[in-house]
Design an enzyme around this catalytic site. Sequence first.
Site, short mmCIF file in Angstrom:
data_model
loop_
_atom_site.label_atom_id
_atom_site.label_comp_id
_atom_site.label_asym_id
_atom_site.label_seq_id
_atom_site.Cartn_x
_atom_site.Cartn_y
_atom_site.Cartn_z
N ARG A 1 -10.04 7.26 4.20
CA ARG A 1 -9.33 6.13 3.57
C ARG A 1 -9.09 6.41 2.09
NH1 ARG A 1 -13.54 1.77 5.04
NH2 ARG A 1 -12.31 0.31 3.80
N ARG B 1 -21.83 -2.37 2.77
CA ARG B 1 -21.15 -3.67 2.99
C ARG B 1 -21.48 -4.23 4.38
NH1 ARG B 1 -14.78 -4.27 2.33
NH2 ARG B 1 -14.77 -2.51 3.78
N ARG C 1 0.83 -1.21 0.00
CA ARG C 1 0.00 0.00 0.00
C ARG C 1 0.86 1.25 0.00
NH1 ARG C 1 -4.88 -2.16 2.47
NH2 ARG C 1 -6.45 -0.53 2.56
P1 AP5 Z 1 -8.43 -3.42 4.14
O1 AP5 Z 1 -9.18 -4.41 4.92
O2 AP5 Z 1 -7.41 -3.87 3.18
O3 AP5 Z 1 -9.50 -2.48 3.46
P2 AP5 Z 1 -9.48 -1.65 2.10
O4 AP5 Z 1 -8.28 -1.68 1.24
O5 AP5 Z 1 -9.92 -0.31 2.57
O6 AP5 Z 1 -10.43 -2.42 1.20
P3 AP5 Z 1 -11.80 -2.96 1.57
O7 AP5 Z 1 -11.70 -4.28 2.28
O8 AP5 Z 1 -12.61 -1.90 2.28
O9 AP5 Z 1 -12.46 -3.12 0.13
P4 AP5 Z 1 -12.15 -4.15 -1.05
O10 AP5 Z 1 -11.45 -3.45 -2.16
O11 AP5 Z 1 -11.55 -5.41 -0.54
O12 AP5 Z 1 -13.65 -4.38 -1.55
P5 AP5 Z 1 -14.65 -5.58 -1.19
O13 AP5 Z 1 -14.34 -6.75 -2.06
O14 AP5 Z 1 -14.71 -5.78 0.28
O15 AP5 Z 1 -7.70 -2.38 5.12
C1 AP5 Z 1 -8.36 -1.82 6.24
C2 AP5 Z 1 -7.38 -0.95 7.02
O16 AP5 Z 1 -6.29 -1.78 7.51
C3 AP5 Z 1 -6.69 0.16 6.23
O17 AP5 Z 1 -7.45 1.35 6.18
C4 AP5 Z 1 -5.39 0.35 7.05
O18 AP5 Z 1 -5.63 1.08 8.22
C5 AP5 Z 1 -5.04 -1.08 7.46
N1 AP5 Z 1 -4.16 -1.77 6.48
C6 AP5 Z 1 -4.45 -2.87 5.76
N2 AP5 Z 1 -3.42 -3.21 4.97
C7 AP5 Z 1 -2.45 -2.29 5.19
C8 AP5 Z 1 -1.16 -2.09 4.63
N3 AP5 Z 1 -0.66 -2.90 3.69
N4 AP5 Z 1 -0.43 -1.03 5.09
C9 AP5 Z 1 -0.90 -0.21 6.06
N5 AP5 Z 1 -2.13 -0.34 6.62
C10 AP5 Z 1 -2.91 -1.37 6.18
O19 AP5 Z 1 -16.04 -4.96 -1.71
C11 AP5 Z 1 -16.66 -3.88 -1.03
C12 AP5 Z 1 -18.21 -4.03 -1.13
O20 AP5 Z 1 -18.57 -3.91 -2.50
C13 AP5 Z 1 -18.73 -5.39 -0.65
O21 AP5 Z 1 -19.99 -5.21 -0.03
C14 AP5 Z 1 -18.89 -6.21 -1.95
O22 AP5 Z 1 -19.91 -7.18 -1.84
C15 AP5 Z 1 -19.25 -5.10 -2.95
N6 AP5 Z 1 -18.72 -5.38 -4.29
C16 AP5 Z 1 -17.51 -5.95 -4.61
N7 AP5 Z 1 -17.36 -6.02 -5.95
C17 AP5 Z 1 -18.50 -5.45 -6.49
C18 AP5 Z 1 -18.95 -5.20 -7.84
N8 AP5 Z 1 -18.19 -5.53 -8.90
N9 AP5 Z 1 -20.16 -4.60 -8.00
C19 AP5 Z 1 -20.92 -4.25 -6.93
N10 AP5 Z 1 -20.56 -4.47 -5.63
C20 AP5 Z 1 -19.36 -5.05 -5.41
#
Ligand code: AP5
Length: 214
Positions: free
Chosen positions: A171, A127, A88
Amino acid sequence: MILVLLGPPGSGKGTQAKKLATEHKWVQLSTGDMLRAAIVSGTPLGKQAKALMDKGQLVPDSVVIDLIQERVQAPDCKQGFVLDGFPRTVAQAEALDKLLVEKTKKVSRAVLFDIADEELVRRLGGRRTCLKCGSMYHLEHLQPKVSGVCDVCGSALVQRDDDNEATIRKRLAVYHETTSPVAEYYRKQKKLRTVDATRPAEEVTRAVSLALTK
Ligand code: AP5
């Protein structure tokens, strides 16, 4: 295959990482899931991470690099793995390359999920997640059979603490400032492919699979 999924919060990295891991028998490595597991266990690392995650800030590079370094040594990663939410920062990308070189391995592809911020605010607000098995749902696009209950394990579904609008916007700002340059890092290595993440999940899966072949 060592695959990196890049994209803003809510772009679908976790959804696609799970599908790819199941389909190809790769391991899904999500630093977000690892940190949330540490929070549930109440470890000092979990307490430090929760304070930052609730504010939408990144956890220090050294913490997540240590988590990944330890995890990729495990035998189940030998067949390949998909990284979801790591690297990241450019420093994390450089650390990943360094630890893979020591194992005579390298990142095969990085796939960037392209989608506008306003769609992400809608997606993340709706979500719902199962804390027990990690299954994901959405109030509009992917409803469970019984409201509030996980189809897979029957546990209660919750809204993540960082999925409120103020934290989502923070974020997104952190993503644009700190994580976007990671795409450039892989573009320079000619490993970056971009997919339209606004399409329905099944179409995104097909686009990612295609991106792995070219
Ligand atoms: P993390 O858990 O990695 O969260 P994120 O990157 O913010 O991503 P999300 O999990 O929120 O979303 P996603 O892209 O995976 O989407 P999803 O498939 O869930 O990180 C959380 C926190 O941890 C960070 O803010 C940071 O503090 C820390 N952290 C983690 N890694 C770090 C690192 N490497 N360095 C530093 N800090 C770190 O989908 C979202 C929703 O949309 C779901 O409801 C899903 O059903 C829906 N959806 C998915 N695809 C579609 C589609 N094509 N159409 C419609 N709906 C859809």
